[in-house]
Scaffold this motif. Structure first.
Motif, PDB file in Angstrom:
ATOM      1  N   ILE A  77      13.297 -21.183   7.155  1.00  0.00           N
ATOM      2  CA  ILE A  77      12.154 -20.494   6.560  1.00  0.00           C
ATOM      3  C   ILE A  77      12.494 -19.029   6.296  1.00  0.00           C
ATOM      4  O   ILE A  77      12.174 -18.489   5.232  1.00  0.00           O
ATOM      5  CB  ILE A  77      10.914 -20.604   7.469  1.00  0.00           C
ATOM      6  CG1 ILE A  77      10.425 -22.039   7.497  1.00  0.00           C
ATOM      7  CG2 ILE A  77       9.808 -19.678   6.994  1.00  0.00           C
ATOM      8  CD1 ILE A  77       9.300 -22.275   8.465  1.00  0.00           C
ATOM      9  N   GLU A  78      13.139 -18.372   7.255  1.00  0.00           N
ATOM     10  CA  GLU A  78      13.507 -16.963   7.069  1.00  0.00           C
ATOM     11  C   GLU A  78      14.393 -16.796   5.838  1.00  0.00           C
ATOM     12  O   GLU A  78      14.177 -15.900   5.022  1.00  0.00           O
ATOM     13  CB  GLU A  78      14.224 -16.435   8.304  1.00  0.00           C
ATOM     14  CG  GLU A  78      13.328 -16.259   9.502  1.00  0.00           C
ATOM     15  CD  GLU A  78      14.100 -15.942  10.775  1.00  0.00           C
ATOM     16  OE1 GLU A  78      15.349 -15.862  10.729  1.00  0.00           O
ATOM     17  OE2 GLU A  78      13.459 -15.778  11.815  1.00  0.00           O
ATOM     18  N   LYS A  94       4.469 -12.233  -3.910  1.00  0.00           N
ATOM     19  CA  LYS A  94       3.162 -11.965  -3.286  1.00  0.00           C
ATOM     20  C   LYS A  94       2.789 -13.095  -2.320  1.00  0.00           C
ATOM     21  O   LYS A  94       2.350 -12.845  -1.194  1.00  0.00           O
ATOM     22  CB  LYS A  94       2.094 -11.826  -4.366  1.00  0.00           C
ATOM     23  CG  LYS A  94       0.719 -11.549  -3.829  1.00  0.00           C
ATOM     24  CD  LYS A  94      -0.288 -11.474  -4.956  1.00  0.00           C
ATOM     25  CE  LYS A  94      -1.691 -11.422  -4.392  1.00  0.00           C
ATOM     26  NZ  LYS A  94      -2.706 -11.609  -5.412  1.00  0.00           N
ATOM     27  N   LEU A  95       2.987 -14.341  -2.741  1.00  0.00           N
ATOM     28  CA  LEU A  95       2.679 -15.481  -1.865  1.00  0.00           C
ATOM     29  C   LEU A  95       3.585 -15.489  -0.630  1.00  0.00           C
ATOM     30  O   LEU A  95       3.126 -15.775   0.482  1.00  0.00           O
ATOM     31  CB  LEU A  95       2.812 -16.795  -2.637  1.00  0.00           C
ATOM     32  CG  LEU A  95       1.773 -17.037  -3.729  1.00  0.00           C
ATOM     33  CD1 LEU A  95       2.167 -18.239  -4.588  1.00  0.00           C
ATOM     34  CD2 LEU A  95       0.400 -17.240  -3.121  1.00  0.00           C
ATOM     35  N   ALA A  96       4.864 -15.171  -0.807  1.00  0.00           N
ATOM     36  CA  ALA A  96       5.801 -15.125   0.322  1.00  0.00           C
ATOM     37  C   ALA A  96       5.403 -14.008   1.289  1.00  0.00           C
ATOM     38  O   ALA A  96       5.463 -14.190   2.511  1.00  0.00           O
ATOM     39  CB  ALA A  96       7.231 -14.918  -0.182  1.00  0.00           C
ATOM     40  N   GLU A  97       4.988 -12.884   0.758  1.00  0.00           N
ATOM     41  CA  GLU A  97       4.559 -11.779   1.609  1.00  0.00           C
ATOM     42  C   GLU A  97       3.300 -12.141   2.396  1.00  0.00           C
ATOM     43  O   GLU A  97       3.150 -11.747   3.551  1.00  0.00           O
ATOM     44  CB  GLU A  97       4.339 -10.522   0.775  1.00  0.00           C
ATOM     45  CG  GLU A  97       5.641  -9.908   0.291  1.00  0.00           C
ATOM     46  CD  GLU A  97       5.441  -8.761  -0.683  1.00  0.00           C
ATOM     47  OE1 GLU A  97       4.315  -8.582  -1.215  1.00  0.00           O
ATOM     48  OE2 GLU A  97       6.427  -8.045  -0.942  1.00  0.00           O
ATOM     49  N   ASP A 102       0.681 -13.334   7.531  1.00  0.00           N
ATOM     50  CA  ASP A 102      -0.052 -14.269   8.385  1.00  0.00           C
ATOM     51  C   ASP A 102       0.761 -14.603   9.628  1.00  0.00           C
ATOM     52  O   ASP A 102       0.236 -14.654  10.735  1.00  0.00           O
ATOM     53  CB  ASP A 102      -0.394 -15.558   7.630  1.00  0.00           C
ATOM     54  CG  ASP A 102      -1.467 -15.358   6.580  1.00  0.00           C
ATOM     55  OD1 ASP A 102      -2.111 -14.276   6.590  1.00  0.00           O
ATOM     56  OD2 ASP A 102      -1.666 -16.259   5.747  1.00  0.00           O
ATOM     57  N   PHE A 103       2.052 -14.827   9.442  1.00  0.00           N
ATOM     58  CA  PHE A 103       2.915 -15.156  10.566  1.00  0.00           C
ATOM     59  C   PHE A 103       2.995 -13.987  11.549  1.00  0.00           C
ATOM     60  O   PHE A 103       2.903 -14.168  12.760  1.00  0.00           O
ATOM     61  CB  PHE A 103       4.315 -15.537  10.069  1.00  0.00           C
ATOM     62  CG  PHE A 103       5.219 -16.006  11.159  1.00  0.00           C
ATOM     63  CD1 PHE A 103       5.117 -17.292  11.656  1.00  0.00           C
ATOM     64  CD2 PHE A 103       6.173 -15.157  11.707  1.00  0.00           C
ATOM     65  CE1 PHE A 103       5.953 -17.730  12.669  1.00  0.00           C
ATOM     66  CE2 PHE A 103       7.008 -15.581  12.716  1.00  0.00           C
ATOM     67  CZ  PHE A 103       6.897 -16.875  13.201  1.00  0.00           C
ATOM     68  N   SER A 104       3.154 -12.779  11.016  1.00  0.00           N
ATOM     69  CA  SER A 104       3.272 -11.583  11.863  1.00  0.00           C
ATOM     70  C   SER A 104       1.996 -11.289  12.636  1.00  0.00           C
ATOM     71  O   SER A 104       2.047 -10.778  13.747  1.00  0.00           O
ATOM     72  CB  SER A 104       3.624 -10.362  11.015  1.00  0.00           C
ATOM     73  OG  SER A 104       4.877 -10.534  10.433  1.00  0.00           O
ATOM     74  N   SER A 110      -0.175 -21.165   6.758  1.00  0.00           N
ATOM     75  CA  SER A 110      -0.173 -22.269   5.815  1.00  0.00           C
ATOM     76  C   SER A 110       0.745 -21.890   4.661  1.00  0.00           C
ATOM     77  O   SER A 110       0.610 -20.807   4.093  1.00  0.00           O
ATOM     78  CB  SER A 110      -1.581 -22.537   5.278  1.00  0.00           C
ATOM     79  OG  SER A 110      -1.516 -23.511   4.259  1.00  0.00           O
ATOM     80  N   VAL A 111       1.661 -22.772   4.354  1.00  0.00           N
ATOM     81  CA  VAL A 111       2.596 -22.511   3.261  1.00  0.00           C
ATOM     82  C   VAL A 111       2.228 -23.293   2.006  1.00  0.00           C
ATOM     83  O   VAL A 111       2.978 -23.286   1.038  1.00  0.00           O
ATOM     84  CB  VAL A 111       4.053 -22.827   3.691  1.00  0.00           C
ATOM     85  CG1 VAL A 111       4.526 -21.877   4.758  1.00  0.00           C
ATOM     86  CG2 VAL A 111       4.201 -24.264   4.133  1.00  0.00           C
TER      87      VAL A 111
END
Length: 146
Positions: A77-78, A94-97, A102-104, A110-111
């Motif tokens: 994922i990283e 933008k979606l990746a950010e 959300d993860f941070s 949700s991906v």
């Protein structure tokens, strides 16, 4: 032949050589630009396909209690997110950010939107019609007792 007769011939020959050289140079420059553009597009498409596959492979069904190698999943994922940020268009970045934020923040991640955006972009760049329907993730688990 006199000098008066040779001068127009030389001028004609020189203008033809210069004109041909200019046309060849312009043709070369345009072809080189087109090749660079095509190579970048190919690299971008392949990188985004690889990123989509890594992210899609990381999706764990809600009731899955089986053992999964979380280190390889997180590494995948990283790398996928880094590739999207590097080569993605602004909406993909933008979606990746958003996934990163959300993860941070410790929220559930949700991906789905990222996968839909990548799928749509890749299909568009490949000249394919948009795929309808929700993302579907197939997981096949092998019996480990062999």
């Amino acid at each position: 032949m006199t000098t008066e007769q040779i001068t127009p011939l030389i001028m004609s020959l020189l203008s033809a050589l210069i004109g041909g050289g200019v046309v060849a140079l312009v043709n070369h420059l345009l072809t080189a630009r087109r090749e660079r553009s095509r190579k970048l597009a190919d690299l971008r498409i392949q990188t985004l396909i690889d990123a989509w596959r890594k992210i899609e492979a990381s999706v764990i069904p809600p009731n899955d209690t089986s053992y999964r190698d979380m280190n390889s999943i997180s590494d995948g994922i990283e790398g996928a997110i880094a590739s999207i940020i590097l080569l993605g268009h602004s909406n993909e970045v933008k979606l990746a950010e958003e996934v990163c934020r959300d993860f941070s923040s410790g929220k559930g991640v949700s991906v789905d939107l990222l996968l839909k955006g990548l799928k749509s972009s890749i299909r568009r760049e490949l000249g394919l019609k948009g795929a309808v329907g929700e993302n579907f993730h197939l997981r096949v688990y092998r019996d480990k007792q062999k």
